[in-house]
Structure formats: C-alpha cells, structure tokens
Design a protein around this motif. Sequence first.
Motif, PDB file in Angstrom:
ATOM      1  N   LEU A 134       0.858  -1.180   0.000  1.00 31.82           N
ATOM      2  CA  LEU A 134       0.000   0.000   0.000  1.00 31.82           C
ATOM      3  C   LEU A 134       0.893   1.229   0.000  1.00 31.82           C
ATOM      4  O   LEU A 134       1.784   1.359   0.845  1.00 31.82           O
ATOM      5  CB  LEU A 134      -0.892   0.023   1.242  1.00 31.82           C
ATOM      6  CG  LEU A 134      -1.625   1.350   1.514  1.00 31.82           C
ATOM      7  CD1 LEU A 134      -2.703   1.605   0.459  1.00 31.82           C
ATOM      8  CD2 LEU A 134      -2.225   1.369   2.917  1.00 31.82           C
ATOM      9  N   VAL A 135       0.670   2.120  -0.951  1.00 34.79           N
ATOM     10  CA  VAL A 135       1.311   3.436  -0.939  1.00 34.79           C
ATOM     11  C   VAL A 135       0.185   4.449  -0.775  1.00 34.79           C
ATOM     12  O   VAL A 135      -0.583   4.686  -1.708  1.00 34.79           O
ATOM     13  CB  VAL A 135       2.111   3.706  -2.228  1.00 34.79           C
ATOM     14  CG1 VAL A 135       2.738   5.100  -2.176  1.00 34.79           C
ATOM     15  CG2 VAL A 135       3.189   2.645  -2.420  1.00 34.79           C
ATOM     16  N   HIS A 136       0.079   4.996   0.411  1.00 32.51           N
ATOM     17  CA  HIS A 136      -1.059   5.870   0.717  1.00 32.51           C
ATOM     18  C   HIS A 136      -0.605   7.324   0.655  1.00 32.51           C
ATOM     19  O   HIS A 136       0.021   7.837   1.584  1.00 32.51           O
ATOM     20  CB  HIS A 136      -1.615   5.538   2.096  1.00 32.51           C
ATOM     21  CG  HIS A 136      -2.806   6.370   2.454  1.00 32.51           C
ATOM     22  ND1 HIS A 136      -3.975   6.348   1.729  1.00 32.51           N
ATOM     23  CD2 HIS A 136      -3.001   7.274   3.452  1.00 32.51           C
ATOM     24  CE1 HIS A 136      -4.849   7.185   2.273  1.00 32.51           C
ATOM     25  NE2 HIS A 136      -4.273   7.761   3.310  1.00 32.51           N
ATOM     26  N   ALA A 137      -0.937   7.979  -0.462  1.00 33.74           N
ATOM     27  CA  ALA A 137      -0.511   9.367  -0.676  1.00 33.74           C
ATOM     28  C   ALA A 137      -1.680  10.338  -0.746  1.00 33.74           C
ATOM     29  O   ALA A 137      -1.462  11.538  -0.892  1.00 33.74           O
ATOM     30  CB  ALA A 137       0.312   9.456  -1.965  1.00 33.74           C
ATOM     31  N   ALA A 138      -2.901   9.851  -0.669  1.00 28.84           N
ATOM     32  CA  ALA A 138      -4.061  10.732  -0.774  1.00 28.84           C
ATOM     33  C   ALA A 138      -4.088  11.722   0.385  1.00 28.84           C
ATOM     34  O   ALA A 138      -3.951  11.334   1.545  1.00 28.84           O
ATOM     35  CB  ALA A 138      -5.348   9.909  -0.787  1.00 28.84           C
ATOM     36  N   ALA A 139      -4.266  13.003   0.055  1.00 31.39           N
ATOM     37  CA  ALA A 139      -4.292  14.030   1.098  1.00 31.39           C
ATOM     38  C   ALA A 139      -4.804  15.332   0.516  1.00 31.39           C
ATOM     39  O   ALA A 139      -4.729  15.565  -0.690  1.00 31.39           O
ATOM     40  CB  ALA A 139      -2.896  14.241   1.696  1.00 31.39           C
ATOM     41  N   VAL A 140      -5.319  16.177   1.401  1.00 30.14           N
ATOM     42  CA  VAL A 140      -5.640  17.558   1.058  1.00 30.14           C
ATOM     43  C   VAL A 140      -4.991  18.434   2.111  1.00 30.14           C
ATOM     44  O   VAL A 140      -4.833  18.015   3.260  1.00 30.14           O
ATOM     45  CB  VAL A 140      -7.161  17.804   1.002  1.00 30.14           C
ATOM     46  CG1 VAL A 140      -7.786  17.045  -0.152  1.00 30.14           C
ATOM     47  CG2 VAL A 140      -7.834  17.401   2.319  1.00 30.14           C
ATOM     48  N   GLY A 141      -4.601  19.647   1.718  1.00 31.92           N
ATOM     49  CA  GLY A 141      -3.894  20.497   2.668  1.00 31.92           C
ATOM     50  C   GLY A 141      -4.048  21.974   2.398  1.00 31.92           C
ATOM     51  O   GLY A 141      -3.070  22.659   2.088  1.00 31.92           O
ATOM     52  N   PRO A 142      -5.257  22.527   2.505  1.00 28.79           N
ATOM     53  CA  PRO A 142      -5.429  23.966   2.302  1.00 28.79           C
ATOM     54  C   PRO A 142      -4.666  24.775   3.352  1.00 28.79           C
ATOM     55  O   PRO A 142      -4.585  24.374   4.513  1.00 28.79           O
ATOM     56  CB  PRO A 142      -6.944  24.159   2.425  1.00 28.79           C
ATOM     57  CG  PRO A 142      -7.409  22.991   3.232  1.00 28.79           C
ATOM     58  CD  PRO A 142      -6.504  21.859   2.878  1.00 28.79           C
ATOM     59  N   VAL A 171       3.309   1.915   3.065  1.00 30.41           N
ATOM     60  CA  VAL A 171       4.051   3.164   2.889  1.00 30.41           C
ATOM     61  C   VAL A 171       3.048   4.298   3.045  1.00 30.41           C
ATOM     62  O   VAL A 171       2.159   4.468   2.204  1.00 30.41           O
ATOM     63  CB  VAL A 171       4.738   3.226   1.520  1.00 30.41           C
ATOM     64  CG1 VAL A 171       5.468   4.558   1.355  1.00 30.41           C
ATOM     65  CG2 VAL A 171       5.709   2.057   1.359  1.00 30.41           C
ATOM     66  N   LEU A 172       3.183   5.048   4.120  1.00 35.64           N
ATOM     67  CA  LEU A 172       2.214   6.085   4.473  1.00 35.64           C
ATOM     68  C   LEU A 172       2.887   7.448   4.376  1.00 35.64           C
ATOM     69  O   LEU A 172       3.954   7.659   4.957  1.00 35.64           O
ATOM     70  CB  LEU A 172       1.701   5.867   5.896  1.00 35.64           C
ATOM     71  CG  LEU A 172       1.302   4.430   6.254  1.00 35.64           C
ATOM     72  CD1 LEU A 172       0.977   4.336   7.741  1.00 35.64           C
ATOM     73  CD2 LEU A 172       0.113   3.985   5.415  1.00 35.64           C
ATOM     74  N   PHE A 173       2.259   8.379   3.679  1.00 35.93           N
ATOM     75  CA  PHE A 173       2.845   9.702   3.543  1.00 35.93           C
ATOM     76  C   PHE A 173       2.308  10.635   4.615  1.00 35.93           C
ATOM     77  O   PHE A 173       1.132  10.979   4.634  1.00 35.93           O
ATOM     78  CB  PHE A 173       2.591  10.273   2.148  1.00 35.93           C
ATOM     79  CG  PHE A 173       3.554   9.730   1.137  1.00 35.93           C
ATOM     80  CD1 PHE A 173       4.823  10.266   1.016  1.00 35.93           C
ATOM     81  CD2 PHE A 173       3.216   8.643   0.356  1.00 35.93           C
ATOM     82  CE1 PHE A 173       5.730   9.743   0.109  1.00 35.93           C
ATOM     83  CE2 PHE A 173       4.109   8.113  -0.562  1.00 35.93           C
ATOM     84  CZ  PHE A 173       5.379   8.665  -0.681  1.00 35.93           C
ATOM     85  N   SER A 174       3.200  11.008   5.516  1.00 35.64           N
ATOM     86  CA  SER A 174       2.931  12.040   6.505  1.00 35.64           C
ATOM     87  C   SER A 174       3.604  13.318   5.993  1.00 35.64           C
ATOM     88  O   SER A 174       3.579  13.586   4.793  1.00 35.64           O
ATOM     89  CB  SER A 174       3.465  11.615   7.869  1.00 35.64           C
ATOM     90  OG  SER A 174       3.213  12.587   8.849  1.00 35.64           O
ATOM     91  N   SER A 175       4.212  14.085   6.863  1.00 35.36           N
ATOM     92  CA  SER A 175       4.810  15.349   6.453  1.00 35.36           C
ATOM     93  C   SER A 175       5.720  15.868   7.546  1.00 35.36           C
ATOM     94  O   SER A 175       5.532  15.566   8.730  1.00 35.36           O
ATOM     95  CB  SER A 175       3.713  16.380   6.179  1.00 35.36           C
ATOM     96  OG  SER A 175       4.249  17.674   5.990  1.00 35.36           O
ATOM     97  N   LEU A 176       6.701  16.686   7.150  1.00 36.32           N
ATOM     98  CA  LEU A 176       7.495  17.408   8.140  1.00 36.32           C
ATOM     99  C   LEU A 176       6.599  18.271   9.016  1.00 36.32           C
ATOM    100  O   LEU A 176       6.894  18.503  10.198  1.00 36.32           O
ATOM    101  CB  LEU A 176       8.546  18.265   7.433  1.00 36.32           C
ATOM    102  CG  LEU A 176       9.419  19.160   8.314  1.00 36.32           C
ATOM    103  CD1 LEU A 176      10.217  18.340   9.322  1.00 36.32           C
ATOM    104  CD2 LEU A 176      10.343  20.022   7.463  1.00 36.32           C
TER     105      LEU A 176
END
Length: 249
Positions: free
Chosen positions: A75-83, A126-131
């Motif tokens: 799993l590569v989870h990259a879905a996100a929104v970030g206004p 694989v999960l996409f978080s952020s700095l």
Amino acid sequence: MKRTALVTGAASGLGALAAQRLAAAGWDLVAVDVDEDGLARTAARSPNTHVRVCDVADPKAVEEIVAEAGAVHRLVHAAAVGPLVPALEQPLDEVERVLRVDYLGTVHAIRAVLPGMLARGGGDLVLFSSLASWVPTPKTSAYAAAKAAINAYAECVAAEHRGGGVRIRVVCPRQVDTPGYRAAAAADPAATAGMKGMPPRAVLDAVDRSLARRDELLYVYPDALTLATVLAKRYAPGLLRRLLARATA
C-alpha cells in the motif's frame, strides 16, 4: 509471483509518480483517486494499471476496492488535502474534511489491507505524513494535526503487529515540488516560507532505500534538511522557532 500494489492519491504528485514507478517495475497496480482525468493520465501506456475512482474518506468504498484487488502486497497511501488557512479562519467543515481525508483515509486504507498482509505473513505499508507533523507552521493547523495523527496511529499499529512480517514506513518530507504545492506557493508565498519544494523522485528514492535496508525504522526523512529540522525541533526548539518566524514574517 504476481505482486499487487494499491496507490492512493495516484492522480497527481507523489502518488502518480509512485504508481508509474511500480507499474514500470511490473507490479499489478490499482491506482485510486477522486480525479478520474488525473488517473487516466497516470495509467497512460501502463496496461497493468487499473484505475478506481474513490474517496478514501469513504471506508466502504475503500474496502470494496481492496476486496476487488485481492491480495495487496504493498500500500502506498498518498491521498491528502492540505489547504493553507489561518486556524481561526478555516471553516469547520474544511477542517473536518482534512481530517477525514488525511487521517481517517489512512485508517481506512490500513484497516482494509493489513489483515490480509498479516495472514500472508508479509507486506508493505508506505504512508505519507509530512514534516509539518513534527514542525507545524502558520496556516497548516488542520493539515499538521491530521499528519501528526497518522504518525501516532502508525506507531500504535507497528507496535501491535511487530513480528508480523509487515513493514511500515511513515514518510515525512518537507515541501515537495508537486502541482498542489506550486499552486499554494504561488497563492501565498509567506505560508510556504519561501522554500523550494524537493523533487518527488528524491522522496520516492528515499522510500526505496529504506525498504531495501529491511530494518524496522518507522520514519523516513527524505533529505538532510528534513532530518535536521526534526532534530532542531527536539534539541533546539527556541532557535528553530525564531528561524521559522523570520522565514514566514
């Protein structure tokens, strides 16, 4: 052996590049996003890519896609929104949407694929978080909170299933040069602190290196600047706060 990967947020940015790389490497790929046109561009000239329009905030829709895909090995989870909106000016429904997509979308994806991985004795999350989950900056309150929640959830899942054969990576890049980031930077340069986004390929290269090492390190910091910023938050928070305040003034 057939290997199946599921990539969310696959219509653009990191998700699209991750999907294209996996397809080129011979994976049977399920590309998921709400953007049907973007998915079509991602899947162009990739006969082993199967596109599925889905909002990851809908748990039943995610479950149905995983059931249709069968055994998901990565799993590569990259879905996100970030206004980018000041905390007190951000509409509550937008805050809730960020949490549903970014955090609960991660929960839905993990709950849909992890039981099968554990039953088979292996798999990759694989999960996409952020700095921003470590170092929030002005106008990122909902986004940073959702990404920090991903970190906490992943740490719990990793602890509960240690030894189960599933590798978990939480990727925490700084700003990435994606269409979404370029649009945000153009609209509000101060909110992006004048930082040039790092190339998406560099982020994915760091993920590949981490998976190749086969260690149990949960977090992936894709470049030296990202890691230095996280360390500064821990060991020199006052200095980092002053630097960020100067950059975003």
